[in-house]
Design a protein around this motif. Structure first.
Motif, mmCIF file in Angstrom:
data_model
loop_
_atom_site.group_PDB
_atom_site.id
_atom_site.type_symbol
_atom_site.label_atom_id
_atom_site.label_comp_id
_atom_site.label_asym_id
_atom_site.label_seq_id
_atom_site.Cartn_x
_atom_site.Cartn_y
_atom_site.Cartn_z
ATOM 1 N N GLY A 1 -0.719 2.031 -3.390
ATOM 2 C CA GLY A 1 -0.386 0.733 -2.806
ATOM 3 C C GLY A 1 -1.222 -0.362 -3.425
ATOM 4 O O GLY A 1 -2.369 -0.123 -3.829
ATOM 5 N N ALA B 1 -3.882 -6.411 5.530
ATOM 6 C CA ALA B 1 -2.672 -5.621 5.290
ATOM 7 C C ALA B 1 -3.010 -4.268 4.684
ATOM 8 O O ALA B 1 -2.430 -3.230 5.053
ATOM 9 N N ALA B 2 -3.971 -4.234 3.750
ATOM 10 C CA ALA B 2 -4.380 -2.974 3.141
ATOM 11 C C ALA B 2 -5.052 -2.065 4.166
ATOM 12 O O ALA B 2 -4.808 -0.851 4.181
ATOM 13 N N ALA C 1 -4.513 -2.031 7.420
ATOM 14 C CA ALA C 1 -3.496 -1.540 8.354
ATOM 15 C C ALA C 1 -2.775 -0.332 7.779
ATOM 16 O O ALA C 1 -2.538 0.664 8.475
ATOM 17 N N ARG C 2 -2.440 -0.396 6.499
ATOM 18 C CA ARG C 2 -1.752 0.751 5.906
ATOM 19 C C ARG C 2 -2.710 1.931 5.740
ATOM 20 O O ARG C 2 -2.332 3.082 5.989
ATOM 21 N N SER C 3 -3.950 1.678 5.321
ATOM 22 C CA SER C 3 -4.925 2.755 5.182
ATOM 23 C C SER C 3 -5.161 3.454 6.515
ATOM 24 O O SER C 3 -5.278 4.685 6.575
ATOM 25 N N ARG C 4 -5.209 2.662 7.591
ATOM 26 C CA ARG C 4 -5.406 3.248 8.924
ATOM 27 C C ARG C 4 -4.256 4.201 9.260
ATOM 28 O O ARG C 4 -4.476 5.292 9.786
ATOM 29 N N ARG C 5 -3.033 3.821 8.958
ATOM 30 C CA ARG C 5 -1.881 4.681 9.250
ATOM 31 C C ARG C 5 -1.915 5.966 8.430
ATOM 32 O O ARG C 5 -1.524 7.032 8.917
ATOM 33 N N GLU C 6 -2.381 5.871 7.205
ATOM 34 C CA GLU C 6 -2.331 7.021 6.309
ATOM 35 C C GLU C 6 -3.537 7.934 6.432
ATOM 36 O O GLU C 6 -3.421 9.151 6.255
#
Length: 423
Positions: free
Chosen positions: A245, A257-258, A260-265
């Motif tokens: 990403g 934004a980065a 938020a995605r890292s937290r999900r993954e």
């Protein structure tokens, strides 16, 4: 069932004990596939940012540009990130690359060559930040919480200031990348010591995955805003250090934004603590010393039961580092209680105190065995148990814990952050 553990460059095979396969959880991030064309994705992030104008619109003709990059303990894909930036702004002769070392050692010539390649080193100016060189620092106004703000003057004096990094959960700053590429990366020692004092590091919200309300990250964001960063570029990486990403734009928005995605993954819930947790420190370059490997221990400590066992595989090819403040502080005392007492008696934060504080916190919760290239006496001096055979040590600990014992594996170390779903 065999699992590959990240260790150094080549990794280590680990066979799960037969009798415990039904009570073993292998915890991995939810990695998306690597981007099929990372170079194109980097260019898109610069031209169509998360927030704010495209990078090229921020760099007028003839403007000087300063770019902050990670030091060699981080697997940042510096060359493709920097090439993409230079293609957008042109004229590398007006660009200064700043290695954001914080309090870490300066990279040597071999490391600089690997980090940047001959072409970038030949065309751009290079500054390796030194947090102790007061002549290279500029003092700005303190933050509202009293943090003294001293930052690299070369970065502040540039007409355009850019940060580059990669985002993953951080064991007390919440997440890496983004504003951390200003402070502690390009900060003076006085700033770093205050950001890492015992009250901040010991705060209940100074943990993996928390940004808002985390006293360390709150101040890091304030300092980056004061520095006037014009553009941030962050990437996400998978276990093979491939880009999954890309986020660019105004620093606060692109980093959020980065994260938020890292937290999900990367954040993975588990139902109950484990008797034994096998972890790594994500392999090279993050596991090149024991200081950095506290991150992998921290990830495992979140889900091991009190009094349980953490088994860590971290190569530590560069030592503790030997003779570092972290090494001296921990190895100087005969018991862990003495280490903690000496630390608590200090009236001011010293370099590496934060790592000593977390080191003690982990060992107060669980036992730790270490598979590494360090001499056994060095491992013992750090109040850890040297381990030659991870599989045998794991099987022995599980047998001692009883037939209902549970095992967790974190083969990618702190790239994966488990947490108890009840919390």
């Amino acid at each position: 069932m065999q699992v590959r553990l990240d260790y150094g460059v080549r990794g280590l095979p680990f066979r799960i004990p037969e009798a415990f396969r039904g009570r073993t959880e292998v915890i991995r991030p939810r990695f998306p596939p690597p981007l099929p064309d990372a170079d194109a994705a980097l260019t898109r992030a610069l031209r169509s940012p998360v927030a704010g104008p495209p990078l090229a619109a921020l760099v007028p003709s003839g403007a000087s540009v300063a770019i902050s990059v990670c030091d060699p303990t981080r697997p940042q894909p510096r060359i493709p990130m920097l090439r993409a930036i230079l293609e957008e702004i042109g004229d590398p002769g007006r660009v200064t690359l700043l290695v954001a070392t914080g309090t870490h050692r300066a990279p040597n010539g071999r490391e600089l060559e690997a980090m940047f390649g001959a072409e970038l080193l030949a065309t751009c100016a290079l500054v390796v930040h030194d947090c102790r060189d007061r002549s290279e620092l500029t003092r700005l106004a303190d933050t509202s919480t009293g943090v003294p703000v001293l930052l690299n003057r070369r970065f502040l004096e540039a007409d355009v200031r850019i940060t580059t990094g990669f985002v993953e959960p951080h064991f007390f700053a919440g997440f890496s990348g983004g504003p951390k590429m200003v402070a502690p990366g390009l900060a003076g020692l006085e700033t770093i010591l205050t950001l890492h004092d015992s009250a901040r590091v010991g705060h209940p919200d100074a943990v993996f995955g928390i940004v808002e309300g985390n006293p360390i990250h709150d101040d890091v964001r304030r300092i980056a805003a004061r520095a006037g960063v014009d553009f941030g570029l962050d990437v996400l990486l998978d276990g093979e250090k491939r880009i999954t990403g890309v986020f660019g734009g105004s620093l606060a928005e692109e980093h959020a934004a980065a994260c938020a995605r890292s937290r999900r993954e990367a954040m993975c819930p588990v139902a109950a603590p484990f008797d034994v947790v096998v972890t790594t420190n994500s392999g090279f370059p993050l596991d090149q010393n024991l200081y950095q490997s506290v991150k992998g221990l921290s990830a495992a400590a979140r889900v091991v039961r009190r009094g349980g066992l953490v088994l860590a595989a971290a190569e530590c090819r560069d030592g503790v580092p030997d003779g570092s403040a972290y090494h001296r502080a921990v190895a100087a005392e005969t018991t862990l209680a003495d280490v903690a007492a000496t630390l608590a008696a200090r009236t001011a934060c010293r370099p590496d105190d934060w790592q000593v504080q977390v080191h003690c916190r982990i060992l107060e919760h669980a036992r730790v065995g270490l598979r590494s290239s360090l001499p056994a006496n060095t491992v013992r001096s750090m109040h850890l148990q040297p381990v030659n055979d991870l599989e045998a040590s794991c099987a022995e600990a599980l047998a001692a814990a009883g037939p209902e014992a549970a095992l967790a594996l974190l083969p990618h170390g702190p790239i994966t952050i488990p947490y108890l779903s009840s919390l």
